[in-house]
Write a protein that holds these residues in place. Structure first.
Motif, PDB file in Angstrom:
ATOM      1  N   ASP A 196       0.873   5.298   1.845  1.00 37.50           N
ATOM      2  CA  ASP A 196      -0.048   5.757   2.928  1.00 37.50           C
ATOM      3  C   ASP A 196      -0.376   7.142   2.115  1.00 37.50           C
ATOM      4  O   ASP A 196      -0.118   7.466   1.401  1.00 37.50           O
ATOM      5  CB  ASP A 196       1.296   6.239   3.778  1.00 37.50           C
ATOM      6  N   HIS A 220       4.849   0.126   0.053  1.00 36.24           N
ATOM      7  CA  HIS A 220       5.127  -1.185   0.714  1.00 36.24           C
ATOM      8  C   HIS A 220       4.580  -1.863   1.478  1.00 36.24           C
ATOM      9  O   HIS A 220       2.977  -1.734   1.863  1.00 36.24           O
ATOM     10  CB  HIS A 220       6.431   0.212   1.906  1.00 36.24           C
ATOM     11  N   HIS A 258       0.607  -1.064   0.071  1.00 33.28           N
ATOM     12  CA  HIS A 258       0.253  -0.223  -0.131  1.00 33.28           C
ATOM     13  C   HIS A 258       0.520   1.284  -0.008  1.00 33.28           C
ATOM     14  O   HIS A 258       2.208   1.436  -0.155  1.00 33.28           O
ATOM     15  CB  HIS A 258      -0.632   0.217   0.856  1.00 33.28           C
TER      16      HIS A 258
HETATM   17 FE   LIG Z   1       2.438   2.217   5.574  1.00 33.52          FE
END
Ligand SMILES: [Fe+2]
Ligand SMILES: O=C(O)CCC(=O)C(=O)O
Length: 333
Positions: free
Chosen positions: A203, A260, A201
């Motif tokens: 952020d 990540h 994903h």
């Molecule tokens: Fe994250």
């Protein structure tokens, strides 16, 4: 710049030491930050000014909290009245993660839209869930958040300077911030090859400041062509910084939010503490005027920060047929 198995490690002492630093030392640091943002979108920082005791207090409190029975933890479960609290079934892009979480808002109350409907302008005041145990949990969290804010603003200044912007360019967006700290607990996993602590994903905030313990498991997708997963080596008392979606949009794609994930472990449990910096809920996220011109037109359509996050939350809790909301949905073709 040292390399810890890939991602750069940057010494922040020019902006944290009590002795004033020379302009050239700060200039060199800004350059270093700029290259790390461009090449990786992920780096670690040392000499960041956060007292070790403040981090250790929260790490201990986190272990004590998650060490309780499920029944105790569920007394502070997250619900529709606030994004704060405990939960154990987050989905990243439709796959259940092997972890438990406790979220705590930086600002209390945090003002947020009531729902994700673009035409509904009602707001809600989110407050924190406060567990009875461990003692002083709230104070320990508050102290940690204060340090994260200080470090976060320093990093935003360095990032702004590296983009050729005024140092305090980003600050106004965070006055009514919706930032939060998250305690992550990844239990031992009997079949680590079948699960992930957190699936791949990006952020969705502006910037994430992450403390990880010494177990390891965080991996970053390298931006070069091979797109290999690179392990982020634990460095005692360093923080991991990653650019998130909103900086990608603000910088009009000059910097990118990087994918990540977290692998799990059959022998060791793991703890981590990300601090997610989010602007005020009513921020219209769009490429900054100083960074666009006729040769470099905006690459993203504006979107509302709070509504975006709410839509994202809605899709994190259940299986959906479609992909959850991502910033590339706002990309101008
Ligand atoms: Fe994250
Ligand atoms: O646990 C970690 O190291 C990272 C967690 C993470 O990426 C997240 O919570 O967004």
């Amino acid at each position: 710049m040292e390399e810890a198995q890939g991602i750069p490690v940057i010494d922040l002492s020019p902006v944290t030491s009590t002795n004033p630093s020379s302009p050239s030392a700060i200039e060199a640091l800004v350059k270093e930050i700029g290259s790390a943002c461009k090449e990786w979108g992920f780096f670690q920082v040392t000499n960041h000014g956060v007292p070790l005791s403040v981090k250790q207090n929260l790490e201990e409190a986190s272990k004590e909290f998650f060490g309780q029975s499920l029944e105790e933890k569920k007394k502070v479960s997250r619900d529709e009245t606030s994004a704060s609290g405990y939960y154990e079934s987050e989905h990243t892009k439709n796959v259940r993660d092997w972890k438990e979480v406790f979220d705590f808002l930086a600002k209390e109350p945090t003002v947020f839209p009531l729902n994700s409907d673009e035409h509904d302008h009602r707001i809600i005041h989110w407050t924190n869930k406060n567990p009875q145990y461990p003692p002083h949990f709230r104070d320990i969290l508050r102290e940690y958040i204060k340090e994260m804010e200080k470090l976060g603003y320093k990093l935003l200044e360095l990032i702004a300077l590296s983009l050729g912007l005024e140092a305090k360019r980003f600050e106004e967006f965070f006055r009514e911030q919706t930032s939060f700290v998250r305690l992550n607990y990844y239990p031992r996993c009997p079949c680590p090859h079948l699960a992930l602590g957190v699936g791949p994903h990006k952020d969705s905030g502006a910037l994430t400041i992450l403390a990880q313990d010494d177990v390891g498991g965080l991996q970053v997708k390298r931006k070069t062509q091979d797109q290999e997963w690179i392990q982020v080596q634990p460095i005692p008392h360093a923080y991991i910084i990653n650019l998130a979606d909103i900086i990608q949009v603000w910088s009009n794609g000059a910097y990118e939010s990087v994918e990540h994930r977290v692998t799990v472990n059959s022998e060791k449990e793991r703890f981590s503490i990300p601090y997610f910096m989010f602007p005020a809920h009513d921020t219209e996220v769009k490429p900054l005027e100083e960074l666009i011109n006729e040769h470099n037109p905006p690459k993203y359509r504006p979107y509302n920060s709070g509504k975006f996050l709410l839509k994202r939350f809605e899709t994190n809790f259940q299986k959906h047929k479609e992909e959850n909301l991502q910033i590339h949905h706002f990309k101008i073709a």
